[in-house]
Design an enzyme around this catalytic site. Structure first.
Site, PDB file in Angstrom:
ATOM      1  N   CYS A   1      13.635  -1.692   4.399  1.00 56.44           N
ATOM      2  CA  CYS A   1      14.031  -1.102   5.629  1.00 56.44           C
ATOM      3  C   CYS A   1      14.860  -1.890   6.536  1.00 56.44           C
ATOM      4  O   CYS A   1      15.128  -1.274   7.695  1.00 56.44           O
ATOM      5  CB  CYS A   1      12.361  -0.980   6.304  1.00 56.44           C
ATOM      6  SG  CYS A   1      11.180   0.067   5.603  1.00 56.44           S
TER       7      CYS A   1
ATOM      8  N   HIS B   1      12.706  -1.635  14.272  1.00 57.01           N
ATOM      9  CA  HIS B   1      12.501  -0.635  13.043  1.00 57.01           C
ATOM     10  C   HIS B   1      11.036  -0.188  13.378  1.00 57.01           C
ATOM     11  O   HIS B   1      10.135  -0.641  13.858  1.00 57.01           O
ATOM     12  CB  HIS B   1      12.161  -1.654  11.630  1.00 57.01           C
ATOM     13  CG  HIS B   1      11.801  -0.862  10.461  1.00 57.01           C
ATOM     14  ND1 HIS B   1      12.533   0.408  10.120  1.00 57.01           N
ATOM     15  CD2 HIS B   1      10.800  -0.980   9.632  1.00 57.01           C
ATOM     16  CE1 HIS B   1      11.773   0.786   9.100  1.00 57.01           C
ATOM     17  NE2 HIS B   1      10.775   0.058   8.891  1.00 57.01           N
TER      18      HIS B   1
ATOM     19  N   ASN C   1       8.295   6.486   9.497  1.00 62.25           N
ATOM     20  CA  ASN C   1       9.137   5.442   8.964  1.00 62.25           C
ATOM     21  C   ASN C   1      10.288   6.132   8.078  1.00 62.25           C
ATOM     22  O   ASN C   1       9.878   6.571   6.831  1.00 62.25           O
ATOM     23  CB  ASN C   1       8.469   4.328   8.499  1.00 62.25           C
ATOM     24  CG  ASN C   1       9.333   3.270   7.743  1.00 62.25           C
ATOM     25  OD1 ASN C   1      10.285   3.267   7.916  1.00 62.25           O
ATOM     26  ND2 ASN C   1       8.616   2.293   7.344  1.00 62.25           N
TER      27      ASN C   1
HETATM   28  O1  UT7 Z   1       8.729  -0.501   6.582  1.00 60.89           O
HETATM   29  C1  UT7 Z   1       8.226  -1.242   5.804  1.00 60.89           C
HETATM   30  C2  UT7 Z   1       7.248  -2.376   6.153  1.00 60.89           C
HETATM   31  N1  UT7 Z   1       6.022  -1.580   6.086  1.00 60.89           N
HETATM   32  C3  UT7 Z   1       5.060  -1.896   7.014  1.00 60.89           C
HETATM   33  O2  UT7 Z   1       5.430  -2.625   8.192  1.00 60.89           O
HETATM   34  C4  UT7 Z   1       3.693  -1.441   6.985  1.00 60.89           C
HETATM   35  C5  UT7 Z   1       2.819  -2.445   7.460  1.00 60.89           C
HETATM   36  N2  UT7 Z   1       1.598  -1.937   7.377  1.00 60.89           N
HETATM   37  C6  UT7 Z   1       0.874  -1.174   8.285  1.00 60.89           C
HETATM   38  O3  UT7 Z   1       1.485  -0.512   8.890  1.00 60.89           O
HETATM   39  C7  UT7 Z   1      -0.702  -0.961   8.008  1.00 60.89           C
HETATM   40  O4  UT7 Z   1      -1.167  -1.905   7.392  1.00 60.89           O
HETATM   41  C8  UT7 Z   1      -1.013   0.572   7.264  1.00 60.89           C
HETATM   42  C9  UT7 Z   1      -0.556   1.414   8.289  1.00 60.89           C
HETATM   43  C10 UT7 Z   1      -0.411   0.522   6.023  1.00 60.89           C
HETATM   44  C11 UT7 Z   1      -2.678   0.274   7.144  1.00 60.89           C
HETATM   45  O5  UT7 Z   1      -3.192   0.244   8.489  1.00 60.89           O
HETATM   46  P1  UT7 Z   1      -4.449  -0.912   8.478  1.00 60.89           P
HETATM   47  O6  UT7 Z   1      -4.965  -0.834   9.761  1.00 60.89           O
HETATM   48  O7  UT7 Z   1      -3.771  -2.036   8.046  1.00 60.89           O
HETATM   49  O8  UT7 Z   1      -5.505  -0.223   7.420  1.00 60.89           O
HETATM   50  P2  UT7 Z   1      -6.136  -0.987   6.401  1.00 60.89           P
HETATM   51  O9  UT7 Z   1      -5.298  -0.848   5.038  1.00 60.89           O
HETATM   52  O10 UT7 Z   1      -6.719  -2.172   6.684  1.00 60.89           O
HETATM   53  O11 UT7 Z   1      -7.102   0.074   6.008  1.00 60.89           O
HETATM   54  C12 UT7 Z   1      -8.517   0.071   6.931  1.00 60.89           C
HETATM   55  C13 UT7 Z   1      -9.496   1.154   6.521  1.00 60.89           C
HETATM   56  C14 UT7 Z   1      -9.896   1.298   5.098  1.00 60.89           C
HETATM   57  O12 UT7 Z   1     -10.979   1.687   4.988  1.00 60.89           O
HETATM   58  P3  UT7 Z   1     -12.509   0.670   4.770  1.00 60.89           P
HETATM   59  O13 UT7 Z   1     -12.004  -0.367   3.732  1.00 60.89           O
HETATM   60  O14 UT7 Z   1     -12.254  -0.151   5.958  1.00 60.89           O
HETATM   61  O15 UT7 Z   1     -13.557   1.433   4.626  1.00 60.89           O
HETATM   62  C15 UT7 Z   1      -8.972   2.290   4.437  1.00 60.89           C
HETATM   63  O16 UT7 Z   1      -9.451   2.905   3.258  1.00 60.89           O
HETATM   64  O17 UT7 Z   1      -8.764   2.554   6.881  1.00 60.89           O
HETATM   65  C16 UT7 Z   1      -8.816   3.213   5.545  1.00 60.89           C
HETATM   66  N3  UT7 Z   1      -7.664   3.959   5.364  1.00 60.89           N
HETATM   67  C17 UT7 Z   1      -7.520   5.257   5.942  1.00 60.89           C
HETATM   68  N4  UT7 Z   1      -8.464   5.878   6.731  1.00 60.89           N
HETATM   69  C18 UT7 Z   1      -8.004   7.389   7.093  1.00 60.89           C
HETATM   70  C19 UT7 Z   1      -6.367   3.857   4.931  1.00 60.89           C
HETATM   71  N5  UT7 Z   1      -5.599   4.851   5.059  1.00 60.89           N
HETATM   72  C20 UT7 Z   1      -6.263   5.996   5.764  1.00 60.89           C
HETATM   73  C21 UT7 Z   1      -5.728   6.961   6.170  1.00 60.89           C
HETATM   74  N6  UT7 Z   1      -6.711   7.892   6.998  1.00 60.89           N
HETATM   75  N7  UT7 Z   1      -4.518   7.728   5.976  1.00 60.89           N
END
Ligand code: UT7
Length: 332
Positions: free
Chosen positions: A116, A257, A287
């Site tokens: 990115c 970004h 993104n």
């Molecule tokens: O551009 C390149 C660099 N990339 C980035 O900068 C991305 C960086 N990371 C992020 O933006 C975030 O970590 C994400 C958007 C990818 C994920 O958000 P998060 O707040 O870190 O969520 P998480 O992975 O900790 O998941 C929290 C919960 C989980 O459920 P449990 O285990 O707490 O029950 C996931 O299974 O949210 C769940 N979850 C979803 N729920 C509904 C994950 N994806 C989804 C979804 N809809 N799409």
């Protein structure tokens, strides 16, 4: 003789017509508009759908538009650098194909992959060609068809990404009050474990097994990437402000970004910038990887004034990160 700087003298962008919104995504995977808006901040993303169309189709549309806007004859362009993680093919370079499609008969071109941060790294490289005094017209493209590597059964990654392309023209200036002034960039290959594509490269060439295991899609450990993204983007942006004594009042725009609204807000907070000075379009486009920065500049171009101080800031796969300080070169 005054030092030669590289100035952005024009910008263009391209977004494919088709839109994938959160309602449609919610029918594809177990997610909701509310979750995506709260955790990421994306409502819609553009998707390049026609079969047989790739990154070069979007990149060349942006370049054609750029040539018209800057009144440049295609044969006058000397260099084209394309930043992408979704090349049309493993080889030849997508930059070569963009140059062919846009009629740049006299340019040499190549690709650059910095995740990115690709556009920022390519902008730095393009600026060096200009600063050397040898080249007068360099095009830098950021283009990605992320939908070609997104797993639309993986709810943790599929809401994040969209397709798009942007391109800038770089030309020399001796005016110290405009152009690319400074850069801070870094990489850490150890970060690759958190964000990569498992198969399709030389370590694990494509096979029935890799396809069955869905290893040609983006693999991302979101939380691990999130943490480093916030600290690296904020660190380099603040360091750039300190290095050039730029106060939050003086800075016209942060151009960050577009990976996650929460990352953007955290970086702006560390820089003590109000939201009005932060370019944000993640809600509409998601993104778009190498295309996020040029798409922001393209959209904000009418508001930008000559001499405006901008900091571009990125983080991406690699890990890669960086900040570029530039002073905008023209009034629209
Ligand atoms: O551009 C390149 C660099 N990339 C980035 O900068 C991305 C960086 N990371 C992020 O933006 C975030 O970590 C994400 C958007 C990818 C994920 O958000 P998060 O707040 O870190 O969520 P998480 O992975 O900790 O998941 C929290 C919960 C989980 O459920 P449990 O285990 O707490 O029950 C996931 O299974 O949210 C769940 N979850 C979803 N729920 C509904 C994950 N994806 C989804 C979804 N809809 N799409």
């Amino acid at each position: 003789m005054a030092k030669i700087h590289a100035a952005i003298t024009g910008i263009a962008g391209y977004l494919p017509e088709d839109i994938l919104d959160n309602e449609e995504l919610s029918r594809m995977v177990d997610t909701t508009d509310e979750w995506i808006m709260t955790r990421i901040g994306i409502k819609t993303r553009h998707i390049l759908r026609p079969a047989g169309k790739g990154t070069s189709d979007m990149g060349s549309e942006a370049v054609k538009q750029l040539l018209i806007k800057t009144n440049t004859a295609p044969e006058d362009v000397e260099v084209l650098i394309c930043a992408t993680v979704t090349p049309d093919h493993q080889f030849p370079a997508t930059g070569n194909i963009i140059s062919d499609k846009a009629g740049l008969k006299n340019a040499f071109s190549y690709d650059l992959n910095a995740g990115c941060s690709g556009f920022l790294f390519a902008l730095s490289t393009g600026a060096k060609f200009i600063e050397s005094g040898r080249y007068k017209k360099v095009i830098v493209v950021g283009a990605d068809k992320m939908s070609s590597i997104v797993d639309y059964t993986d709810r943790a990654t599929c809401p994040i990404f969209g397709d798009g392309a942007g391109a800038v023209m770089l030309e020399p200036t001796e005016d110290p009050e405009i152009g690319v002034i400074d850069e801070i960039m870094g990489t850490d290959g150890a970060g690759r474990i958190h964000l990569h594509q498992k198969a399709g490269g030389s370590v694990k060439p494509a096979s029935h097994e890799t396809v069955d295991a869905r290893e040609h899609f983006i693999y991302q450990e979101g939380q691990a990437v999130f943490k480093v993204a916030v600290s690296k983007m904020a660190d380099v942006s603040v360091e750039m402000m300190e290095r050039h004594n730029i106060s939050p009042e003086e800075l016209a725009w942060l151009v960050p970004h577009q990976a996650n609204m929460r990352i953007i807000e955290a970086v702006a907070r560390r820089m003590e910038l109000p939201k009005e000075k932060v370019m944000i379009n993640i809600e509409k486009y998601g993104n778009t990887t190498a295309a996020t920065l040029p798409l922001l500049l393209w959209e904000w171009e009418p508001q930008l004034k000559k001499g405006d101080k901008l900091i571009l800031s990125t983080f991406g796969a690699g890990f890669t990160w960086g900040a570029i300080y530039l002073k905008w070169a023209y009034n629209s």
